[in-house]
Design a protein around this motif. Structure first.
Motif, PDB file in Angstrom:
ATOM      1  N   ARG A   1     -41.789  19.062  25.392  1.00  0.00           N
ATOM      2  CA  ARG A   1     -42.165  18.539  24.086  1.00  0.00           C
ATOM      3  C   ARG A   1     -40.884  18.311  23.291  1.00  0.00           C
ATOM      4  NH1 ARG A   1     -47.224  21.940  21.618  1.00  0.00           N
ATOM      5  NH2 ARG A   1     -47.888  22.904  23.539  1.00  0.00           N
TER       6      ARG A   1
ATOM      7  N   TYR B   1     -35.589  17.878  23.681  1.00  0.00           N
ATOM      8  CA  TYR B   1     -36.696  18.245  24.557  1.00  0.00           C
ATOM      9  C   TYR B   1     -36.542  19.686  25.017  1.00  0.00           C
ATOM     10  CZ  TYR B   1     -38.007  13.336  24.918  1.00  0.00           C
ATOM     11  OH  TYR B   1     -38.397  12.066  24.626  1.00  0.00           O
TER      12      TYR B   1
ATOM     13  N   GLU C   1     -42.318  21.555  16.416  1.00  0.00           N
ATOM     14  CA  GLU C   1     -42.653  20.355  17.172  1.00  0.00           C
ATOM     15  C   GLU C   1     -42.344  19.124  16.327  1.00  0.00           C
ATOM     16  OE1 GLU C   1     -46.197  18.951  20.178  1.00  0.00           O
ATOM     17  OE2 GLU C   1     -46.675  20.352  18.562  1.00  0.00           O
TER      18      GLU C   1
END
Length: 116
Positions: free
Chosen positions: A87, A77, A110
């Motif tokens: 995220r 994270y 991501e």
């Protein structure tokens, strides 16, 4: 197993690069017509390039140690500047410049996996 949270010893330098990586399914037809559709629910992935340009070697090594520990494939994270919610990311690419000051550049992608 809970994911680690990346908390660098100093904030990244100004100028973080943010670029979407869009994955589409494309069907090409003989008359030049193309039909596109998203490749899955998360077909837009953020890719960010973070730079730390003025830090001590110890601070740079702290960031490098975290990234090595994630092995390039273990999600973690991290909260981007200006966002309130972390995220999930992976980092396969980073570089450390040993100097006074030391520098690090890392590319975060991501991550949408549900399990590690």
């Amino acid at each position: 197993m809970p994911l680690n949270t990346f908390n660098p010893p100093v904030r990244p330098s100004m100028g973080t690069g943010i670029a979407p990586e869009v994955t589409l399914r494309k069907a090409q037809f003989g008359d030049g017509y193309t039909q596109n559709s998203p490749a899955g629910l998360n077909h837009i992935r953020q890719v960010v390039t973070l730079k730390w340009e003025t830090m001590s070697l110890a601070e740079a090594r702290q960031i490098e140690t975290f990234l090595i520990g994630q092995g390039g494939y273990i999600p973690f994270y991290y909260t981007l500047n200006g966002e309130s919610t972390p995220r999930k990311w992976t980092c396969e690419s980073w570089a450390l410049t040993d100097g006074h000051p030391s520098k690090i550049q890392a590319t975060f992608r991501e991550n949408f996996t549900t399990a590690t």
